[in-house]
Design a protein around this motif. Sequence first.
Motif, PDB file in Angstrom:
ATOM      1  N   ALA A   1       3.075   9.469  -0.156  1.00 16.97           N
ATOM      2  CA  ALA A   1       1.842  10.221   0.627  1.00 16.97           C
ATOM      3  C   ALA A   1       1.655  11.820  -0.010  1.00 16.97           C
ATOM      4  N   ALA A   2       2.563  12.469   0.140  1.00 17.36           N
ATOM      5  CA  ALA A   2       2.383  13.790  -0.241  1.00 17.36           C
ATOM      6  C   ALA A   2       2.072  14.005  -1.466  1.00 17.36           C
ATOM      7  N   PRO A   3       2.526  13.403  -2.684  1.00 20.62           N
ATOM      8  CA  PRO A   3       1.960  13.539  -3.775  1.00 20.62           C
ATOM      9  C   PRO A   3       0.319  13.310  -4.047  1.00 20.62           C
ATOM     10  N   VAL A   4      -0.005  11.960  -3.306  1.00 21.17           N
ATOM     11  CA  VAL A   4      -1.350  11.769  -3.363  1.00 21.17           C
ATOM     12  C   VAL A   4      -2.460  12.597  -2.721  1.00 21.17           C
ATOM     13  N   LEU A   5      -1.655  13.248  -1.366  1.00 24.08           N
ATOM     14  CA  LEU A   5      -2.597  13.924  -0.552  1.00 24.08           C
ATOM     15  C   LEU A   5      -2.673  15.375  -1.545  1.00 24.08           C
ATOM     16  N   THR A   6      -1.655  15.737  -2.146  1.00 24.30           N
ATOM     17  CA  THR A   6      -1.814  17.127  -2.915  1.00 24.30           C
ATOM     18  C   THR A   6      -2.953  16.788  -3.816  1.00 24.30           C
TER      19      THR A   6
ATOM     20  N   SER B   1      -5.259  14.777  -3.894  1.00 23.72           N
ATOM     21  CA  SER B   1      -6.576  14.626  -3.194  1.00 23.72           C
ATOM     22  C   SER B   1      -7.332  15.893  -3.047  1.00 23.72           C
ATOM     23  N   LEU B   2      -6.399  16.995  -2.412  1.00 24.83           N
ATOM     24  CA  LEU B   2      -6.923  18.227  -2.341  1.00 24.83           C
ATOM     25  C   LEU B   2      -7.688  18.906  -3.511  1.00 24.83           C
TER      26      LEU B   2
ATOM     27  N   GLY C   1      -5.857  14.864 -16.459  1.00 25.33           N
ATOM     28  CA  GLY C   1      -4.836  16.138 -16.219  1.00 25.33           C
ATOM     29  C   GLY C   1      -4.147  16.030 -14.753  1.00 25.33           C
ATOM     30  N   LEU C   2      -4.874  15.580 -13.705  1.00 25.02           N
ATOM     31  CA  LEU C   2      -4.098  15.468 -12.326  1.00 25.02           C
ATOM     32  C   LEU C   2      -3.062  14.538 -12.444  1.00 25.02           C
ATOM     33  N   ILE C   3      -3.465  13.308 -12.914  1.00 23.20           N
ATOM     34  CA  ILE C   3      -2.561  12.317 -13.180  1.00 23.20           C
ATOM     35  C   ILE C   3      -1.183  13.018 -13.805  1.00 23.20           C
ATOM     36  N   MET C   4      -1.419  13.585 -15.144  1.00 25.23           N
ATOM     37  CA  MET C   4      -0.195  13.807 -15.921  1.00 25.23           C
ATOM     38  C   MET C   4       0.480  15.102 -14.803  1.00 25.23           C
TER      39      MET C   4
ATOM     40  N   ALA D   1      -8.583   8.433  -6.687  1.00 26.30           N
ATOM     41  CA  ALA D   1      -9.878   9.253  -7.551  1.00 26.30           C
ATOM     42  C   ALA D   1     -11.178   8.355  -7.656  1.00 26.30           C
ATOM     43  N   ARG D   2     -10.997   7.312  -7.347  1.00 26.51           N
ATOM     44  CA  ARG D   2     -12.241   6.377  -7.058  1.00 26.51           C
ATOM     45  C   ARG D   2     -12.988   6.920  -5.987  1.00 26.51           C
ATOM     46  N   PHE D   3     -12.433   7.265  -4.957  1.00 22.46           N
ATOM     47  CA  PHE D   3     -13.228   7.695  -3.840  1.00 22.46           C
ATOM     48  C   PHE D   3     -13.766   8.994  -3.989  1.00 22.46           C
ATOM     49  N   PHE D   4     -13.504   9.632  -5.053  1.00 22.99           N
ATOM     50  CA  PHE D   4     -14.235  11.029  -5.082  1.00 22.99           C
ATOM     51  C   PHE D   4     -15.176  11.106  -6.274  1.00 22.99           C
TER      52      PHE D   4
END
Length: 253
Positions: free
Chosen positions: A26-31, A33-34, A62-65, A125-128
Amino acid sequence: MNLHAIRAIYRFEMSRTFRTLGESLAAPVLTTSLYFIVFGAAIGSRMGDIDGVSYGAFIIPGLIMLSLLNESISNASFGIYMPKWSGTIYELLSAPVSFVEVVAGYVGAAVSKSLMIGVLILITARFFVPYGIEHPLWMLFFLVLTATSFSLFGFLIGLWADDFQKLQVIPLMIITPLTFLGGAFYSIEMLPPFWQTASLFNPVVYLISGMRWSFYGVSDVNVVVSAAMILCFLAACLAAVWWIFRTGWRLRS
C-alpha cells in the motif's frame, strides 16, 4: 536443483510480505499516487505534450521504474540481511543447499513483490491518466529484467551491510537521485547539449528510456542499447553473487 529449499525460502519471504501489506504494497502505491496528483494533474495540466505524449502519461514509465528500483533493492537487501543479523544464516550455509538455490529463493521473492507493485502502479495510473502500451512484450521484458537485476543488486547490498543504516545508504544516496536525474519526469532531449551527453553516463536513463519506448514508441536511447545495458548489469550482479558465495566474503565473519 533442490526445489524444496527454493520453495521454503520463497514462501517464507512472501509470507512476510502478506503479514505487512501496508508497508509492502500500500505504501509504494500511495506514494506513486501522490506523484501522479502533483506532477500529472497539478503540473501536467500546465505543460504541453512531450514527443506527442501528454505529460501525465509521459511520467508513468519513470514512476514505475522509480518504485521498481527502490522496492527491488529494499526487499532483497532486507530479506538476506535479517538472517545475517539474527545469526540464522549459518544454518542456511550449513544446510545441503547450493548458493543458486539460496539466491533463487530470496531474489525470486523480491522479484515477485516488485512485480506486484509494478502491476498495482499500472492499475493505479489508469485512474489518473489514460495511456496505452504499444509493445507489451517489451514492457514485460523490462519489468522482469529490471526487477531481477536490482533484486540481485539489493541482495548484494544485504550481504555487504553490517547494520540497518547501511541498507538505506545506496538506495537513498545513489539510486533515487540517479532515477530523478535519469529522465523520470522529463526527456533528456530537453536538456542543454552538455547535460544530454552527461546523462548518458547515468545507467538509469537506459532503463527509463527502454520502458518509455515500450509504452509509447519514443525514447531518448535506442531500445536495443537499453536492453543490452540491463543485461550487462544483470551479468555483473550474478558474477558478484557467485564470487561472494565462493569466497565467503561477509558471510563467514
